[in-house]
Scaffold this motif. Sequence first.
Motif, PDB file in Angstrom:
ATOM      1  N   MET A 118       0.610  -7.658   4.136  1.00  0.00           N
ATOM      2  CA  MET A 118      -0.493  -6.727   4.198  1.00  0.00           C
ATOM      3  C   MET A 118      -0.055  -5.353   3.663  1.00  0.00           C
ATOM      4  SD  MET A 118      -3.000  -5.985   7.457  1.00  0.00           S
ATOM      5  CE  MET A 118      -1.676  -5.804   8.615  1.00  0.00           C
ATOM      6  N   ILE A 119       1.057  -4.837   4.147  1.00  0.00           N
ATOM      7  CA  ILE A 119       1.548  -3.538   3.692  1.00  0.00           C
ATOM      8  C   ILE A 119       2.042  -3.620   2.251  1.00  0.00           C
ATOM      9  CG2 ILE A 119       3.328  -1.787   4.089  1.00  0.00           C
ATOM     10  CD1 ILE A 119       1.047  -1.698   6.104  1.00  0.00           C
ATOM     11  N   ASP A 120       2.547  -4.783   1.854  1.00  0.00           N
ATOM     12  CA  ASP A 120       3.021  -4.956   0.476  1.00  0.00           C
ATOM     13  C   ASP A 120       1.904  -4.685  -0.527  1.00  0.00           C
ATOM     14  OD1 ASP A 120       5.485  -5.639   1.463  1.00  0.00           O
ATOM     15  OD2 ASP A 120       5.243  -7.793   1.145  1.00  0.00           O
ATOM     16  N   ARG A 121       0.701  -5.160  -0.219  1.00  0.00           N
ATOM     17  CA  ARG A 121      -0.438  -4.923  -1.120  1.00  0.00           C
ATOM     18  C   ARG A 121      -0.751  -3.444  -1.209  1.00  0.00           C
ATOM     19  NH1 ARG A 121      -4.005  -9.450   1.265  1.00  0.00           N
ATOM     20  NH2 ARG A 121      -4.771  -7.667   2.388  1.00  0.00           N
ATOM     21  N   LEU A 122      -0.707  -2.753  -0.079  1.00  0.00           N
ATOM     22  CA  LEU A 122      -0.964  -1.317  -0.065  1.00  0.00           C
ATOM     23  C   LEU A 122       0.070  -0.581  -0.910  1.00  0.00           C
ATOM     24  CD1 LEU A 122      -2.455   1.195   0.947  1.00  0.00           C
ATOM     25  CD2 LEU A 122      -0.994   1.122   2.990  1.00  0.00           C
ATOM     26  N   GLU A 123       1.334  -0.958  -0.762  1.00  0.00           N
ATOM     27  CA  GLU A 123       2.393  -0.322  -1.553  1.00  0.00           C
ATOM     28  C   GLU A 123       2.174  -0.546  -3.047  1.00  0.00           C
ATOM     29  OE1 GLU A 123       5.839  -2.114   0.263  1.00  0.00           O
ATOM     30  OE2 GLU A 123       6.207  -0.328   1.474  1.00  0.00           O
ATOM     31  N   LYS A 124       1.762  -1.746  -3.418  1.00  0.00           N
ATOM     32  CA  LYS A 124       1.503  -2.045  -4.837  1.00  0.00           C
ATOM     33  C   LYS A 124       0.332  -1.219  -5.357  1.00  0.00           C
ATOM     34  CE  LYS A 124       3.444  -6.669  -4.828  1.00  0.00           C
ATOM     35  NZ  LYS A 124       3.196  -8.100  -4.843  1.00  0.00           N
ATOM     36  N   GLU A 125      -0.705  -1.080  -4.539  1.00  0.00           N
ATOM     37  CA  GLU A 125      -1.866  -0.274  -4.939  1.00  0.00           C
ATOM     38  C   GLU A 125      -1.478   1.192  -5.112  1.00  0.00           C
ATOM     39  OE1 GLU A 125      -5.081  -0.996  -5.757  1.00  0.00           O
ATOM     40  OE2 GLU A 125      -4.593  -3.128  -5.628  1.00  0.00           O
ATOM     41  N   VAL A 126      -0.660   1.697  -4.195  1.00  0.00           N
ATOM     42  CA  VAL A 126      -0.215   3.093  -4.285  1.00  0.00           C
ATOM     43  C   VAL A 126       0.636   3.288  -5.530  1.00  0.00           C
ATOM     44  CG1 VAL A 126       1.225   4.869  -3.184  1.00  0.00           C
ATOM     45  CG2 VAL A 126      -0.413   3.561  -1.816  1.00  0.00           C
ATOM     46  N   ASP A 127       1.521   2.329  -5.821  1.00  0.00           N
ATOM     47  CA  ASP A 127       2.342   2.414  -7.035  1.00  0.00           C
ATOM     48  C   ASP A 127       1.466   2.425  -8.288  1.00  0.00           C
ATOM     49  OD1 ASP A 127       4.664   2.468  -5.536  1.00  0.00           O
ATOM     50  OD2 ASP A 127       5.150   0.347  -5.868  1.00  0.00           O
ATOM     51  N   MET A 128       0.438   1.591  -8.289  1.00  0.00           N
ATOM     52  CA  MET A 128      -0.450   1.535  -9.447  1.00  0.00           C
ATOM     53  C   MET A 128      -1.244   2.834  -9.582  1.00  0.00           C
ATOM     54  SD  MET A 128      -3.128  -1.449 -10.694  1.00  0.00           S
ATOM     55  CE  MET A 128      -3.210  -2.051  -9.053  1.00  0.00           C
ATOM     56  N   LEU A 129      -1.725   3.362  -8.459  1.00  0.00           N
ATOM     57  CA  LEU A 129      -2.443   4.631  -8.490  1.00  0.00           C
ATOM     58  C   LEU A 129      -1.539   5.746  -8.997  1.00  0.00           C
ATOM     59  CD1 LEU A 129      -4.901   6.397  -7.910  1.00  0.00           C
ATOM     60  CD2 LEU A 129      -4.098   6.566  -5.535  1.00  0.00           C
ATOM     61  N   GLU A 130      -0.300   5.740  -8.561  1.00  0.00           N
ATOM     62  CA  GLU A 130       0.664   6.737  -9.027  1.00  0.00           C
ATOM     63  C   GLU A 130       0.827   6.662 -10.544  1.00  0.00           C
ATOM     64  OE1 GLU A 130       5.057   8.253  -7.690  1.00  0.00           O
ATOM     65  OE2 GLU A 130       4.749   6.091  -7.803  1.00  0.00           O
ATOM     66  N   ARG A 131       0.908   5.445 -11.082  1.00  0.00           N
ATOM     67  CA  ARG A 131       1.021   5.272 -12.531  1.00  0.00           C
ATOM     68  C   ARG A 131      -0.236   5.774 -13.236  1.00  0.00           C
ATOM     69  NH1 ARG A 131       1.237  -0.185 -13.256  1.00  0.00           N
ATOM     70  NH2 ARG A 131      -0.858  -0.293 -14.101  1.00  0.00           N
ATOM     71  N   HIS A 132      -1.412   5.409 -12.718  1.00  0.00           N
ATOM     72  CA  HIS A 132      -2.667   5.862 -13.330  1.00  0.00           C
ATOM     73  C   HIS A 132      -2.714   7.391 -13.376  1.00  0.00           C
ATOM     74  CE1 HIS A 132      -3.890   1.777 -13.184  1.00  0.00           C
ATOM     75  NE2 HIS A 132      -4.618   1.799 -12.095  1.00  0.00           N
ATOM     76  N   LEU A 133      -2.309   8.026 -12.278  1.00  0.00           N
ATOM     77  CA  LEU A 133      -2.343   9.488 -12.221  1.00  0.00           C
ATOM     78  C   LEU A 133      -1.303  10.113 -13.141  1.00  0.00           C
ATOM     79  CD1 LEU A 133      -2.987  10.054  -8.420  1.00  0.00           C
ATOM     80  CD2 LEU A 133      -4.629  10.258 -10.310  1.00  0.00           C
ATOM     81  N   GLU A 134      -0.151   9.465 -13.293  1.00  0.00           N
ATOM     82  CA  GLU A 134       0.845   9.979 -14.224  1.00  0.00           C
ATOM     83  C   GLU A 134       0.336   9.889 -15.662  1.00  0.00           C
ATOM     84  OE1 GLU A 134       5.552   9.426 -15.416  1.00  0.00           O
ATOM     85  OE2 GLU A 134       4.756   8.383 -13.674  1.00  0.00           O
ATOM     86  N   VAL A 135      -0.324   8.789 -15.988  1.00  0.00           N
ATOM     87  CA  VAL A 135      -0.908   8.642 -17.323  1.00  0.00           C
ATOM     88  C   VAL A 135      -2.005   9.689 -17.516  1.00  0.00           C
ATOM     89  CG1 VAL A 135      -2.305   7.106 -18.781  1.00  0.00           C
ATOM     90  CG2 VAL A 135      -0.267   6.217 -17.609  1.00  0.00           C
ATOM     91  N   LEU A 136      -2.850   9.900 -16.518  1.00  0.00           N
ATOM     92  CA  LEU A 136      -3.898  10.920 -16.620  1.00  0.00           C
ATOM     93  C   LEU A 136      -3.279  12.298 -16.820  1.00  0.00           C
ATOM     94  CD1 LEU A 136      -6.851  11.783 -16.530  1.00  0.00           C
ATOM     95  CD2 LEU A 136      -6.643  11.908 -14.019  1.00  0.00           C
TER      96      LEU A 136
END
Length: 101
Positions: A1-19
Motif C-alpha cells: 500500500m505504501i509502496d504505491r504512494l511512494e511510486k506516485e510521489v516519485d512520479m510527481l516529483e519527476r513531473h514537477l522537475e520537468v515542469l
Amino acid sequence: MIDRLEKEVDMLERHLEVLRMVIENEPIGIVKMSNETGYPHHKVRYSLRVLEEENLIEPSSQGAITTDHTHEFVEELDEKVDETVTKLESMKIESPAEAES
C-alpha cells in the motif's frame, strides 16, 4: 500500500522537475531535459504528456513551453503540498513504545 504512494510521489516529483525545467528554459526539448535530469527519454516524454494533459505546457516547434495556466498552478502548488503533508502526518499511527513515552 505504501509502496504505491511512494511510486506516485516519485512520479510527481519527476513531473514537477520537468515542469520546472520548462519554466526556466522554455522552449526546451526532451533530449536536453533527459541529459540534464538523468531521466530516460521515455520518462521525460511521459511527464511532458501528463503536463500537457493538465494544460501546464504545450509543444512548440522548438520544444515544450508553458501555458497561461502554469503560473496559477505554481502559485497554488506550495499550499497543496502543505495540505497533503498535513494529511499524511495525521495518518501516522503511534507504536505502543511511542505512546508510553
